[in-house]
Structures are given as structure tokens and as C-alpha cells.
Design an enzyme around this catalytic site. Structure first.
Site, short mmCIF file in Angstrom:
data_model
loop_
_atom_site.label_atom_id
_atom_site.label_comp_id
_atom_site.label_asym_id
_atom_site.label_seq_id
_atom_site.Cartn_x
_atom_site.Cartn_y
_atom_site.Cartn_z
CB ALA A 546 -1.10 -0.14 1.37
N GLY A 547 2.17 1.07 0.25
CA GLY A 547 2.94 2.39 0.42
C GLY A 547 4.22 1.99 1.09
CD GLN A 548 9.19 1.25 0.95
OE1 GLN A 548 8.63 0.34 0.48
NE2 GLN A 548 9.81 1.10 2.16
N GLY A 552 9.93 1.77 6.62
CA GLY A 552 9.61 0.47 6.07
C GLY A 552 8.42 0.61 5.08
CB VAL A 554 2.31 0.75 4.55
CG1 VAL A 554 1.07 0.65 5.21
CG2 VAL A 554 3.26 1.64 5.38
CG ASP A 687 6.62 16.02 9.49
OD1 ASP A 687 6.72 16.96 8.60
OD2 ASP A 687 6.74 14.88 8.62
#
Ligand SMILES: Nc1ncnc2c1ncn2[C@@H]1O[C@H](COP(=O)(O)OP(=O)(O)OP(=O)(O)O)[C@@H](O)[C@H]1O
Length: 836
Positions: A546-548, A552, A554, A687
Site C-alpha cells: 500500500a505504500g512505502q 519500512g 506498508v 510534521d
């Protein structure tokens, strides 16, 4: 008078843009007296005279004297002594008594003062840091300008005053007079003294330390900028240098929990190093989101998860597919001499070294532009004519609220896509990419390329490196231990694809930090105490990537089994629905040996675990598959990030924002609720930006990414660490002053502008110039204020107050009239369609 009421005094006719932060009442001590940060803003607003500039900065410019308590950091550092303090034109002097005929016991030249900040040492106390060298900026020594680079050359003294008001007037007065603190000293004199300046004939800076010279050469900071506010230029150079080079410990949450020293010294903020440390693996992050190349500031639309499907069946998380984008060599010519990692740092969250590049188009450096007159938006609300409300008033000729003449209007012309890529479904060309640049042939739009599937890298690896291998956990796992430094270096500092481009000499590469605030054993024991004692491979079936992230990958996964003999239930929070087989979850896999700052991961888990709220991505559980393989299970947010939504919501109509105001009001309100929840627990997120706000298909809006949270404590009610993503950073962070929760409110305001304009202010600027503009312009100007409601402009004006005392708190924001415009969640459905 309430905050909204104060803002309501502004009529539509007056208000062409968001105004500068209102100056707190300071004349005759009014408003300053007894002021503290938690005092309701409403009370202070009522004392405000928005129609007159006459009260501004007067006190700050006067000579000042009075009795104080004093101590230094020398041999008598434990003794507070009563002294008479005088601020002269050229120095600060301490006397035994108030008879000025006596010699002072201490005399500090104003040119040697590099930081003045409040400290918690005593109730009304400030710390003044000076270069040890009394002639701190000695003539003929350009390198001496680099005053903050050497801790050993600095000395502190502490001054305690009797009242809060006294403290503020001293701070104001000293700030105003110190040339290195954005004060009021004449740029001409200053230039003369230190032999640093701008030579209009050669068009270059002279007398600079070499590395600063190189940085300036490649930045869009001009001689005019220097002349207008040399101190701000120095400040951002220091900041930038620190951001890139200094290797100091962090003070993230874990640190505060472990009894971080309450030193308030902040002239050399250290947290950028926490970023670096955290981001040794950040190229994996950068390699995740696909991009149009190194300077691709904002990635083009991300493909649906399905496109990066990586189903691998139970338990084993697939290696990351990190195909490179075609346009990885799309670096604007004027940036090709700048080390890529510097841009990565500036672009990225919290992470100076996370290997991403700054968002947004970087345009050609043509110094002429700075001389151009603003083309539009020259009308100001009446209160915009006030001088800067910053506590360091400057008589600089630069109007900090003037329109940014350097800003490229992304709506105005068509930039050429360096890729020439055609838009495809789900890869809508953002509005800013649909127009051409007015800035000439060198301009290469950076946000134009459609974003490859999530598995593709945001930032390319060097052409000769196997990016897929570099980013793959499997491969990383397999890498022999002694290859790690090489791997990390590669991931930390991806080379420019342009092999010919040379890095400027004198610009140091980020150092690797060796400091860890917790021992590995402590970290492992902490992790074990918050993880489920079971093998996650039998509990989940991984569906797709799903993502990076930096730390790490995801994955979307399905729960297949609920471990019975585990400590799971006790680890789980009652507010979370009981886990069910078939539940969809997000799993973030982190290889611990690849994490330079494991304690930040512990930090993130602890914050998430204790932060159950509808507007925060809920942590479900975590597993240590092996001692090196951590799986963090979270709610799955299938709608993706707000950044994706903004990028996929752009229309051809360039005068309209990607999202409607009601949609924006809804998303900002939800985010604000999440922030208020954190702030109530004295946690600063640090953030906030669209990348860190996720949505699900029910249009629930949640904040994520808690690695850089900081907790404020009674002992430490302010922070000074440089954390955040430059374009979203509040001025007090850029100026390296102490800050509190309100930096999140500023970032929320910037995130609102992202939704209005498609990108944060100054994204078109190179990072150094962006920092300069944040430091000097204060409240950013809107590109199309005339198209916006008064409500949203009022809202922005209370989020984007430079003066923190007048910036609203999240609690106050939640009562703002802007949120009355909020739509229903169902009205966000259209925004999520691109995911289908
Ligand atoms: N709970 C989630 N549900 C769905 N997708 C997610 C979730 N969390 C993260 N993602 C996706 O994975 C990407 C990386 O997330 P992550 O939080 O790891 O990113 P990061 O903030 O860049 O990294 P890090 O936290 O390691 O610094 C996000 O951009 C998002 O697309």
C-alpha cells in the site's frame, strides 16, 4: 472580544489577503504584562490596535537598562548575582550598580550574540549565547561568520528579570539590536564589519565562508535579499547547514521521556540529526511514491493499490517493487550542482536525510526576477501595512508582507512536461502542471509527471544501482552485515542521475550519527512489552503493498487468525473493536537492523498506542516476527493520503482550488480535532502536512506518522529541535527559536493552503530561498484571495500568525466560523473516486 470577533472586524473590502500576524499589544507594557502563552487569545486581541502601526517596535529600539539576576556558565555558574544590565548601541553590559561611570563587569558586543531565547531555568529568564570571541565577527575573517558551527566557541549567560513584561521587553530590545538575530543593525555597516556582502557588479556574494557561498550561489537568494535582511540570510544558512551537517542527538519523545536535559540552548538545534538518523533508510521512502524525478516535489497521482498488488499469501511480505520513473533525470539545470540529498532533506518530513527531494517546481535561477515588481495582489488589508509583528522588529526596507515576486504563478503558463507523459486514469495532471511557465526555457516543472504506482520510487537510485534490490526488505535482510554502511549510504544519499553534475565543493554530506538515546537492549525490551507474543505470518494474509515509508513498507493485509494464547487482548485498547477474522488492516514492516534510530520507532508505537482518537490512525497491535522484523498493525486507510487527493482533484479551471471550501473545512476540522487531542496530551506532532493525513472510504480523516512527536512536560514546555518539513515549518522553527504546540497550527494553515492552491507556499522556490521567505515574509500570501471566502481567510490569518501569542490554539480553532462551512462526509466521496 473573541478571536473570531476580532477577525470579524475585517471587512471584505479591507481583506484582499490573509494579513500578517497582529502584533501583540506592547506599548506601556500593556498586553505584555503577565502574558503567558496560555492566556486566552481573546483577551489579548481586545487590546489590539489594528489601525495603527505606531506602537510597533518602539520599545525594542530604545536603550534599555534595569536590575536583573545574572549567572554565567563559568566557574560561578551556580550563583545568581544581582546586576544592572544595560543595552548600549554596540554592546550589552552588566554593572555592579546603576552608576554607569564604573567599568562593566561584563561587556558583550552585540555582533557576537548569536542567540537569545527564553529558558526555564528561572521563571522570567532568558539565555544569551555569544561567540566566545569577543569580536565575534571580526573584520577580515569571513569564516568567523559561521558562528554557530563550533559549540566550543560559544558561551552562555542567563538573565532573570522580575516580571514577564520585563522579560519580553529585554528580549525584544536585544533581538532588535543584534545583527545576527534579525535585528535592526544596518546591513551596510554589518557588511563592512565582516567583509561580507553582495557585489552588484559581479552579482555575487563576497566574503562568505566557502560552503555558504556555494549554497547561496545555487539558491535564489539575491543581493537584494541580502541587503534587505542579511541577518535572515545568515539565519537560514545556519539552519540549512545545520539541517544538512550537524550531527546531534534528537529530543524526540523518547528522549524527553528518558529525562532529556532541560537545557534551553537552541542556537544549534539538533533535531535535524534525529531526522537524518531516522532516515538512513529513507530512500526506501523516497523510492516508494513514485515520481517524476529527484525534484519532483509533489508526486503525481498515485495509482490504486491494485496496481502494485503484491499478494504473496500468508505471512510473507513481498519484496518491494521499485521501478524507476522514466524522468528521474529531470533535474532543473540550475539545481544540478546541488547534492541531491540536500534537496531530499528539504523536501521531506522531519527528515533532512530521508532522500526525498523538495516538493514543487524549482525554477531557473535568474537573479533578475528578484528585481521584478510584483504583478498582482498588491492590495493589502489595512493591517497588512503594519510592520512585521515578529518579536524582532526590523526597520528593513523589505516589506515582509509584499507579494512574493519570485513566486511563479503555477496557474499562469504551461510548463513543459519533461516526461511528455500523457495523463491516464488516476493520473490526472495537477493544475499546476497544466500551465506553462513564464520563466523561460530553463524552467522544468517538477510536479507534472504522473505518479507511477505506489511501488515505484519517488526518487531514483543511481542508474547503475538496482533500486529494487536496494529497497527490498528481502534483499536488505539478505545483505551481509558489512554491506550495511554501503547500503545505507546509497539509501541516504542517492546520486543525481546526472552523472556529470558536480556537487559544490564545501558542502558536506550528511554525517551518520552513532548516537542512540536508548540501548538496543532497552529498545528490544520496550518493544517486547508492546508486541503480541505470536507469529504474525499465521495471523495475516498480505494482499498488496500500500505504500512505502522511510522506515519500512506498508501493506494491505487481511486478518486470518486471532492468536488465542497471546497477550493481545491486554495490549489492545477497549475503544478498538475486537479484532475479527477477515478484517482489513495495514501492516508496516520494519527491519530493525536497518533503523538507525530504533527508539523513534518505539516512540511512534508508544504515541500511537496511547492516542486512540477518531482522527488519529489507530494502532491495533504489533508483532516481533523475529528480533529484527517488526510488524506494526494499524487501521487500513484505503483512501490514501490527502496529498494524493489534492493531486487528483485538480481541475482545468486554474482559478479554483482543487477542493471546495466546505470539503476543506471538513478535512481541516477533522485534522484539527486530532491535533487538539494530541495537544491536550502535550504532544506536538511536528510534521503536519497533507502527506501525513490519511482518509478512508468513509471519508474519515486521520493523522499519521508520529515518529517525530515530542512531548512537552512541566520541566520543558518548549522545544527547540529542528523537526518538520521545511515548507510547512513555522517561522519560529526556521529561526531556531523555542516553540510549542502552535507549530502544528501553523502547519495546519499551510496544509489548508495546499488544499486551496495545490501546494504549500514557496514550493516553487529552492529550499534555501523558501526558508528565507518563511523567516522574513512571515504570513504567506494567497495566490487567489479574491476567490476565497472571508471565513477561510480569517481562519488562515489566525493559523498563520507569525507571533505565536496570537496564533490560535487548536481549541480556539475548533470554534472558528470557518468550520461552519464544513460539508458532510458524503460530500467527499467524489474526492476518493480516483482510488476506485
Ligand atoms: N494505515 C494506513 N493505511 C493505508 N495506507 C497507509 C497507512 N499508513 C501508511 N500508508 C501508506 O504508506 C505510505 C507510507 O507510510 P508511512 O507512515 O510508513 O510513511 P512515512 O511517514 O513516509 O514513513 P515513516 O513513518 O517511516 O517516516 C503512506 O504514504 C501511505 O500511502
Amino acid at each position: 472580544m473573541s478571536l473570531s470577533a476580532a477577525a470579524n472586524k475585517i471587512s471584505d473590502n479591507d481583506f484582499q489577503n490573509i494579513g500578517p500576524a497582529p502584533r501583540p499589544p506592547s506599548a506601556n507594557g500593556q498586553g505584555r504584562t503577565g502574558y503567558n502563552q496560555t492566556q486566552p487569545i481573546t483577551k489579548l486581541m481586545s487590546q489590539l490596535d489594528l489601525t495603527s502601526a505606531s506602537h510597533l517596535g518602539k520599545n525594542a529600539l530604545k536603550k534599555k537598562s534595569g536590575w536583573v539576576s545574572y549567572k554565567d556558565d563559568g566557574i560561578l555558574s551556580f550563583i545568581w548575582q544581582k546586576r544592572y544590565l544595560m543595552l548600549h548601541d554596540s554592546c550589552v553590559a552588566l554593572y555592579k550598580n546603576d552608576k554607569q561611570n564604573d567599568d562593566p563587569i561584563l561587556k558583550i558586543p552585540l555582533t557576537s550574540i548569536i542567540s537569545v531565547s527564553r529558558t526555564q531555568l528561572k521563571q522570567y529568564c532568558f539565555e544569551l549565547i555569544r561567540c566566545n570571541d569577543r569580536n565575534s565577527v571580526p573584520s577580515g575573517s569571513s569564516s568567523s561568520l559561521n558562528v554557530s558551527s563550533d559549540n566550543n566557541s560559544k558561551k552562555s549567560i542567563y538573565i532573570a528579570t522580575k516580571t514577564e513584561n520585563d522579560l519580553h521587553t529585554w528580549l525584544d530590545a536585544i533581538f532588535a539590536k543584534c545583527p545576527l538575530l534579525s535585528g535592526v543593525s544596518s546591513p551596510t555597516n554589518f557588511t563592512h564589519k565582516v567583509h561580507v556582502g553582495f557585489d552588484p557588479e559581479t552579482g555575487s556574494f563576497v566574503g562568505m565562508p566557502t560552503n555558504w557561498e556555494k549554497l547561496l550561489k545555487h539558491s535564489r537568494i539575491t543581493g537584494e535579499d541580502w541587503n534587505n535582511n542579511s541577518a535572515a540570510v545568515i539565519q537560514v544558512l545556519q539552519f540549512y547547514q545545520e539541517y544538512n551537517e550537524v550531527d546531534n542527538p534528537s529530543n524526540a519523545l523518547d528522549k524527553s521521556q528518558s529525562g532529556e536535559a532541560a537545557s534551553s540552548q537552541k542556537s544549534l538545534p539538533s533535531s535535524h540529526s534525529e531526522n537524518k538518523l531516522r532516515n538512513n533508510s529513507l530512500n526506501s521512502k523516497t523510492s516508494s511514491s513514485g515520481s517524476s524525478g529527484p525534484i519532483s516535489q509533489r508526486q503525481a497521482p498515485q495509482a490504486p493499490y491494485a496496481k502494485s498488488s503484491a499478494s504473496s499469501g500468508n505471512g510473507s511480505l513481498p519484496p518491494i517493487n521499485t521501478k524507476l520513473s522514466n524522468n528521474q533525470s529531470n533535474i532543473p539545470r540550475h539545481l544540478q550542482n546541488i547534492p541531491s540529498q540536500q534537496y531530499n532533506k528539504m523536501r521531506n518530513a522531519h527528515s533532512p536525510t530521508n532522500g526525498q527531494f523538495p516538493r514543487g517546481p524549482i525554477h531557473p535561477s535568474h537573479s533578475q526576477r528578484s528585481l521584478q515588481q510584483p504583478q498582482q495582489h498588491q492590495q493589502y488589508p489595512y493591517h497588512q501595512q503594519l510592520p512585521t509583528p515578529s518579536p524582532s522588529p526590523s526597520p528593513s526596507p523589505l516589506n515582509p508582507y509584499r507579494p512574493h515576486h519570485n513566486m511563479i504563478n503555477p496557474y499562469s503558463k504551461q510548463p513543459q512536461s519533461s516526461l511528455g507523459t500523457q495523463p491516464t486514469k488516476n493520473q490526472a495532471i495537477p493544475r499546476y502542471a497544466q500551465n506553462s511557465s513564464p520563466t523561460g526555457p530553463q524552467f522544468q516543472p517538477q510536479r507534472t509527471a504522473p505518479k507511477p504506482p505506489v511501488s515505484a520510487p519517488r526518487v531514483p537510485f543511481p542508474p547503475n544501482q538496482n533500486a529494487a534490490a536496494a529497497a527490498s526488505p528481502a534483499v536488505l535482510n539478505a545483505a551481509p552485515k558489512n554491506d550495511q554502511p554501503a547500503l545505507q549510504a546509497m539509501r541516504q544519499a542517492p546520486k543525481r542521475p546526472d552523472a556529470d553534475a558536480k556537487e559544490p565543493a564545501g558542502v558536506t554530506k550528511p554525517k551518520k550519527s552513532t548516537r542512540q538515546t536508548m540501548s538496543t537492549a532497552e529498545i528490544m525490551s520496550k518493544l517486547k512489552s508492546v508486541t503480541v507474543n505470536a507469529d504474525p505470518s499465521i495471523c495475516f494474509k498480505v494482499i498488496e503493498k500500500a505504500g512505502q515509508g522511510a522506515s519500512g513498507s506498508v501493506y494491505l493485509a487481511e486478518r486470518t487468525h486471532i492468536p488465542i494464547e497471546s497477550n493481545m487482548i491486554e495490549l489492545m485498547n477497549n475503544e478498538i473493536d475486537e479484532p475479527q477474522v477477515g478484517d482489513k488492516v495495514a501492516i508496516k514492516q520494519m527491519i530493525l537492523s536497518k533503523q538507525p534510530r530504533k527508539e523513534l520507532i518505539v516512540n511512534e508505537i508508544l504515541v500511537m498506542k496511547d492516542s486512540r482518537h477518531k482522527n488519529i490512525v489507530n494502532f491495533l497491535e504489533a508483532y516481533l516476527k523475529t528480533d529484527d522484523d517488526l510488524w506494526v498493525v494499524m487501521e487500513f486507510m484505503e483512501g490514501g493520503s490527502l496529498t494524493d487527493i489534492i493531486e487528483n482533484s485538480t481541475t482545468n479551471d486554474t482559478s479554483h482550488s482543487p477542493l471546495t471550501e466546505p470539503q476543506i473545512a471538513y478535512i481541516v476540522r477533522e485534522t484539527c480535532q486530532g491535533l487538539k487531542f494530541l495537544h491536550d496530551k502535550h504532544i506536538i506532532h511536528r510534521d503536519i502536512k497533507s502527506d501525513n493525513v490519511l482518509l478512508d472510504t468513509r471519508a474519515r480523516v486521520k493523522i499519521t506518522d508520529f515518529g517525530f512527536c515530542a512531548r512537552l512536560t512541566d520541566k520543558r514546555s518548549k522545544r527547540a529541535t529542528m523537526v518538520g518539513t521545511p515548507y510547512w515549518m513555522a517561522p519560529e522553527v526556521v529561526k531556531q527559536r523555542e516553540y510549542d504546540e502552535k507549530i502544528d497550527v501553523w502547519s495546519l494553515g499551510i496544509m489548508t493552503i495546499e488544499m486551496l492552491e495545490g501546494e504549500p507556499p514557496y514550493l516553487n522556490e529552492d529550499p534555501l530561498k523558501a526558508l528565507y521567505l518563511i523567516a522574513t515574509n512571515g504570513t504567506p500570501k494567497l495566490k487567489y484571495p479574491e476567490t476565497l471566502s472571508l471565513e477561510i481567510k480569517r481562519f488562515l490569518s489566525v493559523c498563520l500568525c507569525v507571533d505565536v501569542r496570537y496564533r490560535a490554539s487548536t481549541e480556539e480553532l475548533l470554534h472558528h466560523g470557518f468550520f461552519n462551512l464544513a460539508c458532510d462526509p458524503t460530500d467527499l466521496t467524489s474526492l476518493l473516486e480516483w482510488k476506485e
